[in-house]
Design a protein around this motif. Structure first.
Motif, short mmCIF file in Angstrom:
data_model
loop_
_atom_site.label_atom_id
_atom_site.label_comp_id
_atom_site.label_asym_id
_atom_site.label_seq_id
_atom_site.Cartn_x
_atom_site.Cartn_y
_atom_site.Cartn_z
N ARG A 82 85.55 64.68 53.83
CA ARG A 82 85.92 65.16 52.41
C ARG A 82 86.80 63.92 51.71
NH1 ARG A 82 83.48 70.00 50.91
NH2 ARG A 82 81.74 70.32 52.56
N ASP A 83 86.51 62.77 51.95
CA ASP A 83 87.15 61.64 51.13
C ASP A 83 86.52 61.25 50.00
OD1 ASP A 83 87.79 58.84 50.36
OD2 ASP A 83 89.26 58.81 52.23
N GLY A 84 87.11 61.59 48.79
CA GLY A 84 86.22 61.53 47.72
C GLY A 84 85.78 60.25 47.22
N LEU A 85 87.08 59.04 47.58
CA LEU A 85 86.45 57.61 47.45
C LEU A 85 85.22 57.47 47.96
CD1 LEU A 85 87.33 55.31 46.07
CD2 LEU A 85 88.87 54.74 47.88
N ALA A 86 85.45 57.73 49.38
CA ALA A 86 84.37 57.43 50.22
C ALA A 86 82.86 57.90 49.69
CB ALA A 86 84.42 57.82 51.55
N ALA A 87 82.96 59.34 49.28
CA ALA A 87 81.80 59.96 48.55
C ALA A 87 81.30 59.31 47.55
CB ALA A 87 82.12 61.55 48.23
N LEU A 88 82.24 58.88 46.38
CA LEU A 88 81.82 58.35 45.29
C LEU A 88 81.07 56.78 45.80
CD1 LEU A 88 84.02 57.30 42.24
CD2 LEU A 88 83.08 55.42 43.34
N ARG A 89 81.65 56.28 46.71
CA ARG A 89 80.93 54.85 47.01
C ARG A 89 79.52 55.07 47.68
NH1 ARG A 89 85.90 51.00 49.02
NH2 ARG A 89 87.12 50.76 47.12
N MET A 90 79.43 56.16 48.55
CA MET A 90 78.32 56.48 48.73
C MET A 90 77.23 56.90 47.67
SD MET A 90 77.62 56.47 52.00
CE MET A 90 76.11 57.39 52.04
N VAL A 91 77.66 57.54 46.70
CA VAL A 91 76.90 57.72 45.49
C VAL A 91 76.39 56.53 44.85
CG1 VAL A 91 76.62 58.73 43.45
CG2 VAL A 91 77.61 59.95 45.19
N LYS A 92 77.23 55.30 44.88
CA LYS A 92 76.86 54.18 44.30
C LYS A 92 76.13 53.25 45.10
CE LYS A 92 81.23 53.73 41.22
NZ LYS A 92 82.17 52.78 40.87
N LEU A 93 76.15 53.61 46.37
CA LEU A 93 75.39 52.88 47.43
C LEU A 93 73.83 53.37 47.24
CD1 LEU A 93 75.31 50.68 49.55
CD2 LEU A 93 75.83 52.64 51.24
N LEU A 94 73.64 54.84 46.92
CA LEU A 94 72.30 55.28 47.26
C LEU A 94 71.63 55.51 45.75
CD1 LEU A 94 73.37 58.48 49.22
CD2 LEU A 94 72.15 56.89 49.92
N ARG A 95 72.50 55.27 44.66
CA ARG A 95 71.64 55.34 43.37
C ARG A 95 70.85 54.39 43.21
NH1 ARG A 95 76.29 54.46 39.42
NH2 ARG A 95 76.92 56.49 39.90
N PRO A 96 71.04 53.06 43.42
CA PRO A 96 69.99 51.94 43.31
C PRO A 96 68.50 52.10 44.07
CG PRO A 96 72.16 51.03 43.54
CD PRO A 96 72.17 52.45 43.89
N ARG A 97 68.75 53.01 45.20
CA ARG A 97 67.54 53.33 46.16
C ARG A 97 66.71 54.40 45.56
NH1 ARG A 97 70.71 53.81 51.84
NH2 ARG A 97 71.86 51.64 51.57
N GLY A 98 67.03 54.89 44.40
CA GLY A 98 66.20 55.83 43.66
C GLY A 98 66.85 57.41 43.65
N LEU A 99 66.99 58.02 42.60
CA LEU A 99 67.78 59.40 42.71
C LEU A 99 66.83 60.28 43.05
CD1 LEU A 99 69.88 61.26 41.56
CD2 LEU A 99 68.96 61.39 39.30
N GLU A 100 65.49 60.08 42.74
CA GLU A 100 64.69 61.27 43.41
C GLU A 100 64.46 61.20 44.87
OE1 GLU A 100 60.16 63.05 42.34
OE2 GLU A 100 60.91 61.49 41.17
N ALA A 101 64.41 59.96 45.52
CA ALA A 101 64.17 59.72 47.03
C ALA A 101 65.20 60.28 47.50
CB ALA A 101 63.78 58.23 47.10
N HIS A 102 66.43 60.30 47.04
CA HIS A 102 67.66 60.45 47.72
C HIS A 102 68.52 61.58 47.12
CE1 HIS A 102 67.36 56.87 50.23
NE2 HIS A 102 66.68 56.37 49.18
N ALA A 103 67.97 62.39 46.32
CA ALA A 103 68.49 63.60 45.47
C ALA A 103 69.57 64.30 46.41
CB ALA A 103 67.48 64.37 44.68
N SER A 104 69.01 64.76 47.67
CA SER A 104 70.12 65.59 48.46
C SER A 104 71.14 65.07 48.78
CB SER A 104 69.18 66.23 49.65
OG SER A 104 69.82 66.84 50.44
N ASP A 105 71.15 63.73 49.31
CA ASP A 105 72.31 62.78 49.46
C ASP A 105 73.35 62.83 48.47
OD1 ASP A 105 72.04 63.05 52.50
OD2 ASP A 105 71.18 61.24 52.54
N ILE A 106 72.66 62.40 47.40
CA ILE A 106 73.35 62.02 46.18
C ILE A 106 73.95 63.25 45.72
CG2 ILE A 106 73.35 61.39 43.59
CD1 ILE A 106 71.05 59.44 44.60
N ALA A 107 73.42 64.45 45.62
CA ALA A 107 73.90 65.88 45.18
C ALA A 107 75.29 66.11 46.32
CB ALA A 107 73.03 66.85 45.27
#
Length: 251
Positions: A82-107
């Motif tokens: 539950r580190d908000g900064l780490a979660a933000l960086r995970m979203v930025k890491l996953l986003r270029p890989r495709g929102l649909e393919a990684h929708a669950s982790d991005i959400a």
């Protein structure tokens, strides 16, 4: 001229509601940009390295805050803590890989970041929700999504309100809408949200007389509370609901 445009839009909207009834597609109403930016801190989470109990996690967070290279697995560990900064960086890491393919982790990670007050992640969070499979999404994650989304709804975030309306229902991500939620929408959701709920219900082709009566009640509330465009749309949709109700009664 403005009134004619409003009346024309309301008539077209009523036709669209009826035309999409078989598909039960949610319709959303225009909203101000400001209402989309309303943010709520649901759970601040980890904001200081000393809050982490594990020495290993503290070491990893110091690397992250210091801008040093990190393995994705380590960043995930911090985000799961539950580190908000780490979660933000995970979203930025996953986003270029495709929102649909990684929708669950991005959400998931965006919900942690947005819930901690990182408002820039809210668009990613809501956008990913629409792509999730209700049958396979882990219920623990769904509970987290609800816990983050609903406070934004009641605070007046129109994007959150549209998502709540769209994602509640049979075979939807959040399941059938509870009577408690319906009641709170009428009480606290504002005229736009009440009208949106009425529109979504009216878009169903299986409404019985009781359902249509409830819809007309929502439209009454929207007409009473809303501004001119909302009132005009509510009156127009009321005519459609009344016509369907008369047809049911005649048959």
């Amino acid at each position: 001229m403005a009134l004619r445009r409003t009346l024309g839009f309301a008539s077209a909207l009523a036709g669209l509601v009826l035309a999409t009834a078989a598909l039960a597609q949610p319709l959303s109403l225009p909203a101000s940009k400001e209402s989309r930016k309303v943010a709520v801190v649901v759970e601040r989470g980890i904001t200081h390295t000393r809050q982490l109990r594990s020495a290993e996690l503290r070491r990893l967070r110091k690397r992250m805050v210091g801008g040093l290279p990190m393995r994705e697995a380590d960043l995930r560990r911090l985000a799961e803590a539950r580190d908000g900064l780490a979660a933000l960086r995970m979203v930025k890491l996953l986003r270029p890989r495709g929102l649909e393919a990684h929708a669950s982790d991005i959400a998931w990670y965006a919900s942690i970041a947005a819930g901690a007050g990182r408002a820039s992640m809210f668009d990613d969070f809501v956008g990913a929700l629409y792509l999730l499979d209700p049958a396979s999404e882990p219920r623990g994650r769904v509970s987290q999504y609800i816990r983050v989304l609903y406070p934004h709804v009641w605070a007046g975030n129109s994007m959150a309100q549209d998502a709540l309306i769209a994602l509640n229902g049979a075979d939807k991500l959040f399941g059938p809408m509870s009577e408690a939620t319906r009641s709170r929408i009428v009480q606290d959701g504002g005229a736009r949200m009440v009208l949106s709920l009425a529109m979504t219900d009216l878009g169903r082709g299986d409404l019985d007389a009781a359902g249509l009566t409830r819809v007309t009640g929502y439209l009454d509330v929207a007409e009473r509370k809303g501004d001119l465009p909302i009132r005009t749309m509510a009156r127009t949709l009321r005519q459609s609901a009344d016509a369907r109700l008369r047809t049911l009664e005649e048959n």
